[in-house]
Structure formats: C-alpha cells, structure tokens
Design a protein around this motif. Structure first.
Motif, mmCIF file in Angstrom:
data_model
loop_
_atom_site.group_PDB
_atom_site.id
_atom_site.type_symbol
_atom_site.label_atom_id
_atom_site.label_comp_id
_atom_site.label_asym_id
_atom_site.label_seq_id
_atom_site.Cartn_x
_atom_site.Cartn_y
_atom_site.Cartn_z
ATOM 1 N N PRO A 151 -9.635 -40.537 25.088
ATOM 2 C CA PRO A 151 -10.958 -40.941 25.610
ATOM 3 C C PRO A 151 -11.997 -39.843 25.517
ATOM 4 C CG PRO A 151 -9.435 -40.526 27.414
ATOM 5 C CD PRO A 151 -8.634 -40.441 26.156
ATOM 6 N N LEU A 154 -15.720 -38.405 29.387
ATOM 7 C CA LEU A 154 -16.267 -39.638 29.966
ATOM 8 C C LEU A 154 -17.415 -39.278 30.888
ATOM 9 C CD1 LEU A 154 -12.956 -41.550 30.814
ATOM 10 C CD2 LEU A 154 -14.443 -41.874 28.832
ATOM 11 N N ASP A 159 -21.557 -45.154 26.809
ATOM 12 C CA ASP A 159 -20.497 -46.037 26.334
ATOM 13 C C ASP A 159 -19.344 -45.245 25.724
ATOM 14 O OD1 ASP A 159 -21.986 -48.149 27.142
ATOM 15 O OD2 ASP A 159 -22.621 -48.787 25.150
ATOM 16 N N LYS A 160 -18.146 -45.779 25.937
ATOM 17 C CA LYS A 160 -16.945 -45.179 25.381
ATOM 18 C C LYS A 160 -16.078 -46.284 24.772
ATOM 19 C CE LYS A 160 -15.821 -41.564 25.444
ATOM 20 N NZ LYS A 160 -15.863 -40.466 24.449
ATOM 21 N N THR A 161 -15.516 -46.014 23.589
ATOM 22 C CA THR A 161 -14.643 -46.969 22.905
ATOM 23 C C THR A 161 -13.215 -46.442 22.886
ATOM 24 O OG1 THR A 161 -16.432 -47.788 21.494
ATOM 25 C CG2 THR A 161 -14.186 -48.168 20.746
ATOM 26 N N THR A 196 -14.833 -51.481 24.317
ATOM 27 C CA THR A 196 -15.945 -50.575 24.610
ATOM 28 C C THR A 196 -16.435 -50.859 26.021
ATOM 29 O OG1 THR A 196 -16.623 -50.479 22.285
ATOM 30 C CG2 THR A 196 -18.262 -49.843 23.926
#
Length: 402
Positions: A151, A154, A159-161, A196
């Motif tokens: 990850p 964060l 946004d994180k995928t 996402t």
C-alpha cells in the motif's frame, strides 16, 4: 478427445525404446501445483547433438495408462488438436527450449507427460523424449495465500489502489476475489482483484483482507494493516469563559479566562515540547491522535504563538495558533466613548470662552457711550444731596438755624 495409439505410434516410433545418443532432455520429473494456481516447468533439450533448429515443432503429450491413449496438451503447431487450453508451450523449440506453463490447474490435469520434437516435415530429426512419461504432474488443494500489493504511504484524502493476485502472479481466470475491511460490514468489494479507495482517519489501524477462492470453492485469504496519517496537522483553540472572539488561527480571550488548544493528527508521534507553555506550566494531556493544552488564568505574559509538532513518516509537521490576552471589558471604557467625551468637553470649553469674550466686549462698549451697563438692572436713583438741593426749603440752612 483422444488420439489412438494406432495413429500416434508411427509418429512416436523413433526413440520409444530408450534414449539415443545425441538426444537428451533436462526437466524436473515431479511437479506439484495447487488447484487454481499456475506453474512454469523449465525444460531444455538436444536433438541430433544440436540445440538450434529451423521451423521446428514441439509437443507436450499426456499419456493415459493402461489403454496407451495419448493427448496433445500443448504445442506450437496451430494445426494440431489440443486437449486443454490451460497448457502452453512457452519455450521456443528452435532454441532447444521446451518450457511448459500450466495455468488454472485442475485435478484432471494430473498425469504423466512427455515431450516430442520434430525439426521439420522433411527432416529426419524427430524424437519422443521418454514416452513413458518423464514428468509426473500432481495437483493439490489450494493452500497458498494471495498477495496484496504494497500500500505504500497512506494519506487521508489521497486515493490508493490495491491489487490482490495469486502467488507468482498466475494469470488465472478461474479464481474469484473479494475484499473485506474491518470497519465495513460484510463484503466490502466483490469479484474484483483491484480496488481503489480514499483513506480517511477512520481507516487508521484498520484491516483490509483479500479472499481468493478457486473453482472448487477452496478459499485462502491475506490481511494487511492500514497505517493512515495526515500530510498536515490540525490545531484549534477554544475559550472556555470570557471569550472575546476567534478568527482563523487567532484566539482573543479576556484576562483571567481559560483557553484550550487542541492539536490532532491521524498518526505519528507528538513531540515532547508540543504546545508547552513553558512560562506558566500549563496542563497538557493527550491520546494517540490528539494533544490538548489548557491555559488557565489567561494573562498578558501568555500572549504568543503556540506550536503543535508531530513526527510522521515524512518528517515533522507543525501548526501554529496565536493566543492573545486582552484587558477585561468592565475595567476599560470603549474607545469611541472616550473620544466622544473628550470632544464634548472641548466643545463646551470653546462655547464658554466665546460667550465670555462677547459679553465683556459689549460691556466695554456701553461704558464708552455713558450708558448703564446692561448687567446693572434698573437705573440707580439720584443721590440724597441732589434731592434735598432741589427742594424749596434749604435743609442745610434749617439745620444751621437750629
């Protein structure tokens, strides 16, 4: 869909009785793969003492005992009829490469396999390597966990995928993926290998789990812990009593009142000196996500900038707030009222001065004209001597005669 031994025996006749000098193969004899996953089996061979060829063809053949039935499992010959679509000859026979790749492994893929090579249709170089089955493939139950992509950092609001994939990034199509999040009820995302999302403060120290299920319903899972933090630090202030006003990052409070300054961050470590009122030893307490500073008995010497600092993965993040102590409202007079009083007094003095000036000027003018002063009232009567002098009888003479 099988080819009888009658058809295949002429094709594989040469070499079935054993190895011939100048023909050899290097490959693992026993291979195990989990159901639904993949495996690549490295393989090299030599034919006619060579490993380089032109327009050659390779076959991986599955042999079924006891009826001596043969199935083509994989080949680079597009005209051949193959039994399965999850076996591929990924090596190039022209380079002496017979590498085999199996995807979406199934129980029915178990068995014995051998390799057949043909340089060209008109060439005499044709050979079957261990037609009795040099490779034994075994398919077991699914036990390996899926892999969740790293990850990374964060940060709330960014946004994180995340990607969930089988071990060794197998390109399987028979696997089913779903996601669960510890702060979300039931299933979070269904039938997706990639998700996402936007991290928030509620996601900090929560879990995300990817569940991988094969065609037979066997499931394994992988769980990761979310470490979410702010890219900035938030700081706010509040006047408990006798507050005057608050704007942006400025707090104005009356002397003697109490002020609370609150610093918050999604994660990180508050520094020891954070928000400390060194002059007055203000009380300070906090938790993992916030730090509170209380200023009792606000005074002028406490006026100043208070800084909250947090150590995060990206370094120290700080935020300031300015606390200003002001005199009590009942002990001071509004500035506009003071100005009004001063102006009023000055005006009154001017009026008195002007009135006195004109009064004295008028009085001097009357004296020069022989007129009674306007401030004497009625005219004074003549003196007693004049009155007596005007009488017929001379009073003086009368007194003298007596």
């Amino acid at each position: 869909m099988w080819i009888s031994v009658v058809v295949l025996l002429p094709l594989f006749w040469k070499g079935i009785t054993g190895q011939i000098p100048g023909y050899s193969i290097q490959v693992d004899s026993n291979v195990t793969v989990q159901e639904g996953l993949c495996v690549t089996i490295p393989c090299t061979f030599i034919a006619d003492n060579r490993s380089l060829f032109n327009n050659s063809t390779g076959y991986w053949i599955q042999r079924w005992d006891p009826f001596y039935r043969y199935y083509i499992a994989a080949t680079n010959d597009k005209s051949s009829d193959v039994k399965t679509t999850n076996f591929r000859l990924t090596g190039n026979p022209d380079n002496g490469d017979c590498t085999l790749t199996i995807t979406d492994a199934r129980k029915e893929d178990e068995g014995r396999y051998f390799y057949r090579f043909e340089e060209s249709k008109n060439s005499r170089v044709k050979y079957s390597y261990g037609y009795r089955g040099p490779i034994v493939i075994t398919v077991t139950d699914l036990t390996e966990e899926p892999i969740i992509s790293d990850p990374g950092t964060l940060i709330t609001g960014i946004d994180k995928t995340l990607t969930c994939s089988p071990p060794r990034n197998c390109p399987g199509t028979s696997l089913y993926f779903q996601w669960k999040k510890s702060n979300v009820a039931d299933v979070w995302k269904k039938n997706l290998s990639t998700v996402t999302f936007t991290p928030s403060r509620n996601d900090h120290l929560e879990n995300i789990t990817c569940e991988m299920t094969n065609a037979k319903g066997k499931m394994t899972r992988k769980t990761i812990l979310l470490d979410v933090y702010y890219s900035t630090v938030a700081i706010t202030g509040e006047v408990i009593e006798k507050g005057i006003n608050k704007s942006n990052n400025i707090i104005r409070a009356e002397e003697g009142s109490s002020v609370i300054i609150n610093c918050s961050a999604e994660s990180g470590l508050f520094l020891n000196d954070t928000g400390t009122d060194k002059k007055n030893k203000a009380s300070q307490h906090g938790t993992g996500k916030e730090l509170v500073l209380k200023l009792d008995n606000m005074a002028t010497e406490r006026t100043g900038v208070y800084t909250c600092s947090v150590m995060t993965k990206k370094g120290i993040k700080s935020k300031n707030i300015n606390a200003i102590a002001q005199p009590c409202a009942h002990a001071t007079m509004d500035f506009t009222i003071i100005i009004g009083i001063v102006i009023g007094n000055i005006g009154a003095l001017v009026l008195i001065f002007v009135g006195t000036y004109f009064f004295m000027k008028k009085k001097m003018e009357n004296r020069q004209l022989g007129k009674p002063s306007p401030d004497l009232g009625k005219e004074e009567p003549e003196s007693t001597y004049q009155e007596l002098k005007g009488q017929k009888n001379d009073v003086y003479q009368s007194f003298k005669m007596q």
